[in-house]
Design a protein around this motif. Structure first.
Motif, PDB file in Angstrom:
ATOM      1  N   MET A   6       5.888   5.119  -4.067  1.00 36.83           N
ATOM      2  CA  MET A   6       5.246   6.092  -4.950  1.00 36.83           C
ATOM      3  C   MET A   6       3.735   6.126  -4.774  1.00 36.83           C
ATOM      4  N   ARG A   7       3.176   5.050  -4.206  1.00 40.23           N
ATOM      5  CA  ARG A   7       1.726   5.043  -4.016  1.00 40.23           C
ATOM      6  C   ARG A   7       1.291   6.037  -2.950  1.00 40.23           C
ATOM      7  N   ASN A   8       2.286   6.501  -2.145  1.00 43.29           N
ATOM      8  CA  ASN A   8       1.963   7.518  -1.144  1.00 43.29           C
ATOM      9  C   ASN A   8       2.173   8.931  -1.670  1.00 43.29           C
ATOM     10  N   MET A   9       2.611   9.048  -2.931  1.00 43.26           N
ATOM     11  CA  MET A   9       2.951  10.376  -3.437  1.00 43.26           C
ATOM     12  C   MET A   9       1.834  10.877  -4.338  1.00 43.26           C
ATOM     13  N   GLY A  10       2.217  11.621  -5.351  1.00 47.26           N
ATOM     14  CA  GLY A  10       1.219  12.175  -6.261  1.00 47.26           C
ATOM     15  C   GLY A  10       1.041  13.652  -6.030  1.00 47.26           C
ATOM     16  N   GLY A  11       0.911  14.390  -7.147  1.00 47.61           N
ATOM     17  CA  GLY A  11       0.635  15.820  -7.052  1.00 47.61           C
ATOM     18  C   GLY A  11       1.739  16.649  -6.449  1.00 47.61           C
ATOM     19  N   LYS A  40       7.171  15.162  10.741  1.00 44.89           N
ATOM     20  CA  LYS A  40       6.395  16.215  11.415  1.00 44.89           C
ATOM     21  C   LYS A  40       5.066  15.692  11.917  1.00 44.89           C
ATOM     22  N   ALA A  41       4.458  14.809  11.108  1.00 38.66           N
ATOM     23  CA  ALA A  41       3.148  14.288  11.493  1.00 38.66           C
ATOM     24  C   ALA A  41       3.260  13.042  12.359  1.00 38.66           C
ATOM     25  N   HIS A  42       4.477  12.669  12.726  1.00 36.82           N
ATOM     26  CA  HIS A  42       4.719  11.485  13.557  1.00 36.82           C
ATOM     27  C   HIS A  42       4.134  10.234  12.945  1.00 36.82           C
ATOM     28  N   LEU A  43       4.361  10.076  11.639  1.00 38.55           N
ATOM     29  CA  LEU A  43       3.883   8.869  10.966  1.00 38.55           C
ATOM     30  C   LEU A  43       5.080   8.021  10.564  1.00 38.55           C
ATOM     31  N   HIS A  44       4.820   6.758  10.336  1.00 31.01           N
ATOM     32  CA  HIS A  44       5.926   5.871   9.957  1.00 31.01           C
ATOM     33  C   HIS A  44       5.673   5.217   8.608  1.00 31.01           C
ATOM     34  N   ASP A  45       4.991   5.937   7.715  1.00 31.31           N
ATOM     35  CA  ASP A  45       4.777   5.392   6.374  1.00 31.31           C
ATOM     36  C   ASP A  45       6.106   5.353   5.628  1.00 31.31           C
ATOM     37  N   ASP A  46       6.121   4.596   4.513  1.00 28.47           N
ATOM     38  CA  ASP A  46       7.332   4.480   3.715  1.00 28.47           C
ATOM     39  C   ASP A  46       7.470   5.718   2.825  1.00 28.47           C
ATOM     40  N   PRO A  47       8.497   6.543   3.064  1.00 22.16           N
ATOM     41  CA  PRO A  47       8.616   7.764   2.243  1.00 22.16           C
ATOM     42  C   PRO A  47       9.075   7.476   0.823  1.00 22.16           C
ATOM     43  N   GLN A  48       9.429   6.230   0.509  1.00 19.96           N
ATOM     44  CA  GLN A  48       9.916   5.929  -0.843  1.00 19.96           C
ATOM     45  C   GLN A  48       8.842   5.296  -1.718  1.00 19.96           C
ATOM     46  N   GLN A  82      -2.919  13.972  -4.720  1.00 19.67           N
ATOM     47  CA  GLN A  82      -1.936  13.645  -3.707  1.00 19.67           C
ATOM     48  C   GLN A  82      -2.473  12.546  -2.801  1.00 19.67           C
ATOM     49  N   LYS A  83      -1.754  11.426  -2.731  1.00 24.28           N
ATOM     50  CA  LYS A  83      -2.252  10.291  -1.961  1.00 24.28           C
ATOM     51  C   LYS A  83      -1.562  10.175  -0.607  1.00 24.28           C
ATOM     52  N   THR A  84      -0.787  11.193  -0.257  1.00 24.29           N
ATOM     53  CA  THR A  84      -0.120  11.165   1.033  1.00 24.29           C
ATOM     54  C   THR A  84      -1.153  11.220   2.149  1.00 24.29           C
ATOM     55  N   ASP A  85      -0.818  10.638   3.260  1.00 28.64           N
ATOM     56  CA  ASP A  85      -1.683  10.699   4.434  1.00 28.64           C
ATOM     57  C   ASP A  85      -2.067  12.151   4.716  1.00 28.64           C
ATOM     58  N   PRO A  86      -3.367  12.440   4.900  1.00 28.69           N
ATOM     59  CA  PRO A  86      -3.803  13.834   5.072  1.00 28.69           C
ATOM     60  C   PRO A  86      -3.074  14.573   6.199  1.00 28.69           C
ATOM     61  N   PHE A 141       4.392  10.432 -13.362  1.00 32.51           N
ATOM     62  CA  PHE A 141       2.957  10.649 -13.160  1.00 32.51           C
ATOM     63  C   PHE A 141       2.540  10.265 -11.753  1.00 32.51           C
ATOM     64  N   MET A 142       3.053   9.137 -11.265  1.00 27.23           N
ATOM     65  CA  MET A 142       2.657   8.701  -9.926  1.00 27.23           C
ATOM     66  C   MET A 142       3.177   9.642  -8.852  1.00 27.23           C
ATOM     67  N   THR A 143       4.351  10.256  -9.114  1.00 27.85           N
ATOM     68  CA  THR A 143       4.962  11.068  -8.078  1.00 27.85           C
ATOM     69  C   THR A 143       4.482  12.519  -8.118  1.00 27.85           C
ATOM     70  N   PHE A 144       4.479  13.074  -9.321  1.00 28.44           N
ATOM     71  CA  PHE A 144       4.283  14.517  -9.404  1.00 28.44           C
ATOM     72  C   PHE A 144       2.896  14.930  -9.891  1.00 28.44           C
ATOM     73  N   PHE A 145       2.164  14.024 -10.541  1.00 24.77           N
ATOM     74  CA  PHE A 145       0.870  14.407 -11.089  1.00 24.77           C
ATOM     75  C   PHE A 145      -0.262  13.756 -10.304  1.00 24.77           C
TER      76      PHE A 145
END
Lengths: 663, 100
Positions: free
Chosen positions: A378-383, A368-376, A458-462, A451-455
């Motif tokens: 965990m450093r992009n996840m959180g919260g 949706k945000a037209h980004l090409h980050d790696d969705p897998q 949130q480190k996902t691109d804003p 913890f990295m994924t759900f707690f």
């Protein structure tokens, strides 16, 4: 009910044929997915019918022959099925988990090109797996064994336009082939060994009945079982053939859940269970299996500690848990191994599907945000726990189950394995120690993942972080079912010592599987050491220790990833070398490349440039060159003038006639 | 008295004339006629020996040969015409399209 046994593999085959032939024309995703799911669900219903009939039946071994395959002298090989408690349990797992994953895939694979192809392969996989499980002789099992390998290849390479996926598929296939070579060697040696005693058979029931003809602990039975074990290490990703499984994560996530966690990779464990009579007769092989299993459990768990790709952590976790199952088989705790196989199928399928749900959400947001980050990553996840509550809860339950906290399913199965490893006649305290350390690592990396994924923050691109949705019902429903099973599935195999707590609950699973394993265990003296058998305090103590280790792992993860989020970075900085080795999987792939792959390539290059080009092509081209030379010499005899030919004929006739008259 | 030897000698002479013609003449029609001569010399041999040996087999062969010769004449002449249409010649030296 047993007459309908053949329907169990038959339904997925029908689904494969329909979707494989017509899927491209049907196009409608609901119909394609619906057919595939319905077929495996029908199998599940038939499997249920057979399972519950067998549960009440006093006769526990049933065979159904549907056709003769080959008949050579005294040897008769059939397309036959075998239903006993072991295969009954396996078909329940395969069809049950299979149905849920088919349902999940409808949602997960939505909009993919080649949707029909995916479901056709998935059905073909279920067919092959059911043939593997139900086959009443080793050859039918081998057909299934190869079939699942093929489907694994096809599905890992599903995104075949991606080079890494194609490479991973090839790697899986080639590594499995090494194992299959072992399987064939074992099968032929066994066939020959039994045949030289006058029993020509590949039928499992007959093999079990005649195993006593071989010398217990002798060379023959050791060689046979070691060869079979090599087959198992290939299929079930054990040291030294485990390297293909982490790469296999290139496939779509439902494939990872079904094939590379719940079913196919357990085929090796199942095969050892199927041939338990033989394996028990070879203590050396059993010891090898236990050591390899324990080593794999520890080794893979250590790699899992430092991976950042959510699926890769789960992949190493799968390798590690398979190591537990092999350790159980190696110490003779057959029913414990199968029990762990079952609970692992529940919680690991749930974990993979949960990770798939997360990836699906992340992918959606990035798209949706037209980004090409790696969705897998965990450093992009959180919260994510607030964004995906159902995924989070089921994931957490499964994580608790795999970590072995009481009284979730993993607790019962893992503790039984560890107890046998410690107290069994064929166990050793070192095996227990390795298993316990691996259990602590498991708890650590699994909670690190949670913890990295759900707690945390949130480190996902804003730009993408507000677009992460909870997945739809086709995805969450399987998660909920599997999560529930992961939570309560262990109560089917409560150990005797804990039975008292739950109102004298018997160990249903062990009793159910007893017809398959008990005879072997009694015959070969596989039991808990007598001096420990009645020590409840010891058994409780061991349980307490392993739960304590798991808690330490969990607290460690909490301390490092919630309490002091900067700690991992400091740790990496101070132990750079160690961290880098773990992060790069102890450089095993590089080692294999250097020792085996590159040398094979070198031999191949030599055979290509040295042997093929020079010698083979030389012979072929030389022949052509000689013929060409002779022809260009002889063409002058063809003048094209009619009279020359007529003259030649006349002279010929005169010579021949003259020879007969005057000769 | 004309014996079977006379017939055989005559037939050998005709056959030799035919062979000589096939080898030396260039006109395809003439070559064709020479082939007919050879066939007929063979027929003569068959008839003579058939009578000499009091056996009808030879005469049956002659019927076959005549039938085949008739068919051959038809096909052969058709080929000549087709060839003539292409090359405006029936000289056997022009039959050289298949050589190297």
């Amino acid at each position: 009910m047993y007459d309908y046994l053949w329907l169990i593999p038959f339904f997925p085959l029908v689904g494969f044929v329909i979707n494989g032939l017509l899927g491209k024309k049907i196009r409608n995703e609901a119909i394609i997915g619906g057919i595939a799911t319905l077929m495996i669900f029908l199998s599940f219903l038939v499997a249920c019918g057979n399972f519950f009939t067998l549960l009440k039946d006093s006769e526990k071994v049933h065979q159904q022959v549907i056709a003769s395959w080959m008949s050579i002298g005294n040897l008769q090989i059939d397309w036959g099925f075998l239903l006993d408690p072991l295969s009954a349990l396996m078909i329940m797992v395969v069809t049950g988990v299979g149905t849920l994953i088919h349902l999940y895939s409808i949602g997960y694979m939505h909009g993919e090109t080649g949707f029909y192809r995916f479901f056709a392969y998935l059905n073909l996989f279920c067919f092959s797996m059911l043939m593997l499980v139900l086959g009443n002789n080793a050859l039918v099992m081998f057909v299934g064994w190869e079939g699942v390998g093929l489907c694994s290849y096809l599905l890992i390479g599903y995104y075949f336009d991606k080079k890494s996926a194609g490479d991973a598929a090839k790697k899986a296939f080639v590594v499995n082939r090494i194992g299959d070579f072992g399987f064939i060697c074992g099968l032929l040696t066994l066939f020959w060994a039994l045949g030289s005693k006058g029993v020509w058979t590949v039928n499992f029931v007959e093999i079990a009945e005649n195993a006593h003809l071989l010398e217990s602990g002798g060379v023959v039975v050791t060689v046979v079982t070691l060869a079979f074990f090599l087959g198992a290490t290939g299929k079930s990703a054990q040291i030294p053939l485990f390297t293909w499984l982490p790469d296999a994560m290139e496939g779509p996530t439902p494939v990872s859940a079904l094939i590379h966690a719940a079913t196919m990779v357990t085929a090796g464990v199942y095969m050892i269970g199927r041939l338990n009579g033989l394996f028990a007769m070879a203590p050396d092989t059993m010891m090898t299996i236990a050591i390899v299993g324990a080593a794999t459990a520890l080794f893979a768990a250590s790699i899992g500690l430092a991976q950042n790709d959510i699926k890769r952590v789960l992949a190493y976790s799968t390798v590690s848990q398979l190591g537990y199952m092999f350790m159980a088989m190696g110490v003779g705790a057959f029913s414990a191994g199968i029990f762990h196989l079952m609970t692992h199928a529940f919680f690991k399928a749930c974990l993979f599907l949960g990770s798939g749900s997360v990836i699906h959400g992340m992918h959606h947001a990035y798209h949706k945000a037209h980004l090409h980050d790696d969705p897998q990553d965990m450093r992009n996840m959180g919260g994510l726990r607030k964004k995906m509550p159902i995924t989070f809860i089921t994931f957490l339950v499964s994580t608790i189950a795999i970590s072995g906290l009481p009284f979730f399913s993993g607790f019962f199965s893992k503790d039984e394995i560890l107890w046998w490893a410690f107290a069994g006649e064929r166990g050793h305290w070192m095996l227990w120690l390795v298993g316990a350390i691996a259990a602590g690592m498991t708890a650590f990396y699994m909670f690190r993942l949670v913890f990295m994924t759900f707690f945390g923050e949130q480190k996902t691109d804003p730009r993408a972080k507000d677009h992460i949705p909870e997945s739809g019902l086709t995805i969450t429903l399987p998660l909920m079912v599997l999560g529930t099973l992961a939570a309560i599935g262990g109560f089917w195999g409560v150990p005797h010592v804990l039975g008292g707590i739950f109102g004298h609950m018997p160990n249903y699973l062990e009793n159910f599987l007893a017809p398959v394993f008990e005879h072997t265990q009694v015959l070969n003296g596989i039991e808990i050491k007598p001096e420990m058998a009645h020590s409840k305090a010891l058994e409780f103590g061991m349980m307490g220790v392993s739960v304590g280790i798991a808690l330490v792992g969990i607290l460690g993860a909490w301390f490092m990833y919630i309490k002091n989020p900067e700690l991992p970075g400091r740790f990496v900085a101070s132990f750079t070398g160690l961290w880098r080795a773990v992060y790069n999987k102890w450089y095993i792939d590089e080692l294999y490349d250097a020792v085996f792959v590159n040398n094979c390539k070198r031999i191949g290059t030599f055979l290509w440039k040295g042997f093929d080009v020079r010698i083979v092509d030389g012979i072929v081209n030389g022949t052509a060159w000689v013929v060409k030379g002779v022809g260009s010499g002889l063409r002058y005899t063809q003048s094209g003038f009619l009279h020359n030919y007529a003259m030649a004929m006349v002279v010929g006739v005169v010579v021949i006639v003259g020879y007969y008259i005057f000769g | 008295m004309i014996t079977v030897y006379h017939y055989l000698i005559l037939s050998a002479i005709i056959f030799s004339i035919g062979t000589f013609g096939v080898l030396t003449r260039k006109n395809a029609i003439v070559i064709f006629m020479c082939i007919e001569l050879m066939l007929n010399s063979v027929n003569l041999t068959f008839i003579a020996l058939s009578r000499h040996l009091q056996n009808m087999d030879g005469q049956i062969f002659v019927f076959f040969i005549m039938t085949v010769a008739a068919a051959e004449a038809a096909v052969g002449l058709a080929l000549m015409i087709a060839f003539y249409r292409n090359r405006e010649s029936i000289d056997s030296d022009d039959f050289n399209m298949l050589k190297w």
